[in-house]
Design a protein around this motif. Structure first.
Motif, mmCIF file in Angstrom:
data_model
loop_
_atom_site.group_PDB
_atom_site.id
_atom_site.type_symbol
_atom_site.label_atom_id
_atom_site.label_comp_id
_atom_site.label_asym_id
_atom_site.label_seq_id
_atom_site.Cartn_x
_atom_site.Cartn_y
_atom_site.Cartn_z
ATOM 1 N N SER A 51 -8.992 -6.417 13.627
ATOM 2 C CA SER A 51 -9.655 -5.277 13.001
ATOM 3 C C SER A 51 -8.833 -4.731 11.834
ATOM 4 C CB SER A 51 -9.877 -4.159 14.029
ATOM 5 O OG SER A 51 -10.375 -2.997 13.388
ATOM 6 N N THR A 52 -9.278 -5.008 10.620
ATOM 7 C CA THR A 52 -8.590 -4.418 9.476
ATOM 8 C C THR A 52 -8.773 -2.897 9.489
ATOM 9 O OG1 THR A 52 -10.509 -4.887 8.072
ATOM 10 C CG2 THR A 52 -8.665 -6.435 7.966
ATOM 11 N N ALA A 53 -9.883 -2.422 10.029
ATOM 12 C CA ALA A 53 -10.123 -0.976 10.116
ATOM 13 C C ALA A 53 -9.065 -0.299 10.989
ATOM 14 C CB ALA A 53 -11.523 -0.703 10.668
ATOM 15 N N LEU A 80 -6.017 -1.725 11.529
ATOM 16 C CA LEU A 80 -4.716 -2.052 10.937
ATOM 17 C C LEU A 80 -4.358 -1.117 9.787
ATOM 18 C CD1 LEU A 80 -2.248 -3.964 10.828
ATOM 19 C CD2 LEU A 80 -3.573 -5.405 9.245
ATOM 20 N N TRP A 81 -5.306 -0.829 8.878
ATOM 21 C CA TRP A 81 -4.993 -0.053 7.670
ATOM 22 C C TRP A 81 -4.319 1.285 7.939
ATOM 23 C CZ3 TRP A 81 -3.984 -3.034 4.158
ATOM 24 C CH2 TRP A 81 -4.831 -4.018 3.678
ATOM 25 N N PRO A 82 -4.780 2.083 8.900
ATOM 26 C CA PRO A 82 -4.094 3.365 9.133
ATOM 27 C C PRO A 82 -2.652 3.198 9.615
ATOM 28 C CG PRO A 82 -6.254 3.352 10.177
ATOM 29 C CD PRO A 82 -5.992 1.956 9.713
ATOM 30 N N ASN A 83 -2.310 2.006 10.071
ATOM 31 C CA ASN A 83 -0.968 1.726 10.584
ATOM 32 C C ASN A 83 -0.175 0.784 9.685
ATOM 33 O OD1 ASN A 83 -1.203 3.082 13.307
ATOM 34 N ND2 ASN A 83 -2.977 1.728 13.327
ATOM 35 N N PHE A 84 -0.725 0.467 8.530
ATOM 36 C CA PHE A 84 -0.114 -0.528 7.648
ATOM 37 C C PHE A 84 1.258 -0.081 7.137
ATOM 38 C CE2 PHE A 84 -0.032 -3.605 4.076
ATOM 39 C CZ PHE A 84 -0.316 -4.749 4.805
ATOM 40 N N SER A 85 1.485 1.227 7.104
ATOM 41 C CA SER A 85 2.783 1.731 6.644
ATOM 42 C C SER A 85 3.923 1.249 7.544
ATOM 43 C CB SER A 85 2.781 3.247 6.558
ATOM 44 O OG SER A 85 2.584 3.812 7.839
ATOM 45 N N VAL A 86 3.644 0.969 8.803
ATOM 46 C CA VAL A 86 4.661 0.427 9.710
ATOM 47 C C VAL A 86 5.179 -0.891 9.145
ATOM 48 C CG1 VAL A 86 5.058 -0.563 12.016
ATOM 49 C CG2 VAL A 86 3.721 1.548 11.770
ATOM 50 N N LEU A 87 4.268 -1.753 8.716
ATOM 51 C CA LEU A 87 4.645 -3.038 8.133
ATOM 52 C C LEU A 87 5.281 -2.850 6.763
ATOM 53 C CD1 LEU A 87 4.582 -6.108 8.632
ATOM 54 C CD2 LEU A 87 2.377 -6.146 7.476
ATOM 55 N N GLN A 88 4.716 -1.961 5.937
ATOM 56 C CA GLN A 88 5.269 -1.717 4.611
ATOM 57 C C GLN A 88 6.690 -1.166 4.680
ATOM 58 O OE1 GLN A 88 1.852 0.604 3.082
ATOM 59 N NE2 GLN A 88 1.873 -0.867 1.396
ATOM 60 N N ALA A 90 4.854 -13.720 -0.399
ATOM 61 C CA ALA A 90 3.433 -13.966 -0.598
ATOM 62 C C ALA A 90 2.760 -13.659 0.741
ATOM 63 C CB ALA A 90 3.207 -15.422 -0.995
ATOM 64 N N THR A 91 1.576 -13.080 0.694
ATOM 65 C CA THR A 91 0.901 -12.654 1.925
ATOM 66 C C THR A 91 -0.579 -12.986 1.885
ATOM 67 O OG1 THR A 91 2.416 -10.837 2.395
ATOM 68 C CG2 THR A 91 0.223 -10.614 3.281
ATOM 69 N N THR A 92 -1.087 -13.363 3.046
ATOM 70 C CA THR A 92 -2.518 -13.480 3.253
ATOM 71 C C THR A 92 -2.865 -12.663 4.481
ATOM 72 O OG1 THR A 92 -2.616 -15.694 2.288
ATOM 73 C CG2 THR A 92 -4.423 -15.075 3.743
ATOM 74 N N LEU A 93 -3.893 -11.833 4.374
ATOM 75 C CA LEU A 93 -4.373 -11.021 5.492
ATOM 76 C C LEU A 93 -5.758 -11.525 5.868
ATOM 77 C CD1 LEU A 93 -4.425 -8.545 7.403
ATOM 78 C CD2 LEU A 93 -5.273 -7.211 5.466
ATOM 79 N N LEU A 94 -5.917 -11.863 7.143
ATOM 80 C CA LEU A 94 -7.198 -12.368 7.625
ATOM 81 C C LEU A 94 -7.678 -11.569 8.827
ATOM 82 C CD1 LEU A 94 -6.275 -16.158 7.583
ATOM 83 C CD2 LEU A 94 -7.828 -15.010 6.011
ATOM 84 N N GLU A 95 -8.933 -11.150 8.797
ATOM 85 C CA GLU A 95 -9.541 -10.562 9.989
ATOM 86 C C GLU A 95 -10.210 -11.693 10.741
ATOM 87 O OE1 GLU A 95 -11.432 -6.592 10.044
ATOM 88 O OE2 GLU A 95 -13.207 -7.693 10.728
ATOM 89 N N THR A 113 -5.498 -10.013 24.856
ATOM 90 C CA THR A 113 -5.784 -8.632 24.421
ATOM 91 C C THR A 113 -5.122 -8.276 23.092
ATOM 92 O OG1 THR A 113 -3.883 -7.905 25.710
ATOM 93 C CG2 THR A 113 -6.040 -7.812 26.794
ATOM 94 N N LEU A 114 -4.639 -9.276 22.372
ATOM 95 C CA LEU A 114 -3.837 -9.028 21.168
ATOM 96 C C LEU A 114 -4.703 -8.660 19.969
ATOM 97 C CD1 LEU A 114 -1.312 -11.876 21.820
ATOM 98 C CD2 LEU A 114 -0.990 -9.428 22.211
ATOM 99 N N LYS A 115 -4.144 -7.793 19.105
ATOM 100 C CA LYS A 115 -4.869 -7.276 17.942
ATOM 101 C C LYS A 115 -4.277 -7.705 16.609
ATOM 102 C CE LYS A 115 -6.098 -3.102 20.447
ATOM 103 N NZ LYS A 115 -6.969 -1.984 20.184
ATOM 104 N N VAL A 116 -2.995 -8.128 16.602
ATOM 105 C CA VAL A 116 -2.337 -8.477 15.348
ATOM 106 C C VAL A 116 -1.324 -9.586 15.591
ATOM 107 C CG1 VAL A 116 -0.559 -6.674 15.536
ATOM 108 C CG2 VAL A 116 -1.230 -7.523 13.274
ATOM 109 N N GLU A 117 -1.201 -10.488 14.620
ATOM 110 C CA GLU A 117 -0.271 -11.620 14.716
ATOM 111 C C GLU A 117 0.365 -11.835 13.341
ATOM 112 O OE1 GLU A 117 -0.515 -16.311 16.074
ATOM 113 O OE2 GLU A 117 -1.940 -14.854 16.871
ATOM 114 N N LEU A 118 1.686 -12.054 13.334
ATOM 115 C CA LEU A 118 2.456 -12.245 12.095
ATOM 116 C C LEU A 118 3.052 -13.633 12.084
ATOM 117 C CD1 LEU A 118 4.352 -8.817 12.177
ATOM 118 C CD2 LEU A 118 2.209 -9.336 10.983
#
Length: 129
Positions: free
Chosen positions: A83-85, A87-95, A106-111, A118-123
């Motif tokens: 869910s990018t919706a 992720l975005w409010p929490n993107f500052s954690v990654l930034q 270089a970055t690619t973001l995929l929904e 039960t996972l929501k994000v993978e790096l």
């Protein structure tokens, strides 16, 4: 090792990534499998996005350091999320983490429809030295 950043524009700077990274004379390259919020016991987190993102970052750091590499030398970071919706409010954690290590990747973001259990994000990262 030499790294050259290629940015024909400036707008990506606000999004904490670069358009391309050229690497010359690397001693090694580490291809890191997607890291998620899975505990050392192999249990998938069912926590919120911010917590899972924080845990995925910690797991990514652990793999990189145990391999004898440094986070500052990440040249590619792929982000998969259910869910990018969310992720975005929490993107500052990654930034903030990217800024802390001075990473220029270089970055690619995929929904995606789903991740493991039960996972929501993978790096997923590529690191050089």
């Amino acid at each position: 090792m030499e790294k050259q950043i290629i940015n024909p524009w400036q707008w990506q700077n606000e999004r904490s990534y670069v358009q391309a990274v050229e690497v010359k004379h690397a001693e090694g390259t580490l291809y890191v499998s997607g890291q998620t919020a899975i505990s050392a016991d192999g249990i998938s987190s069912d926590a919120d996005m911010k917590t899972q993102l924080t845990e995925a970052i910690k797991n990514l750091e652990l793999v990189i350091s145990q391999a004898g590499y440094e986070c500052k030398n990440i040249v590619r970071l792929n982000i998969y999320t259910t869910s990018t919706a969310e992720l975005w409010p929490n993107f500052s954690v990654l930034q903030d983490w990217i800024a802390k290590h001075g990473i220029k990747q270089a970055t690619t973001l995929l929904e995606v429809t789903s991740l493991f259990e039960t996972l929501k994000v993978e790096l997923e990262a590529t690191v050089v030295k």
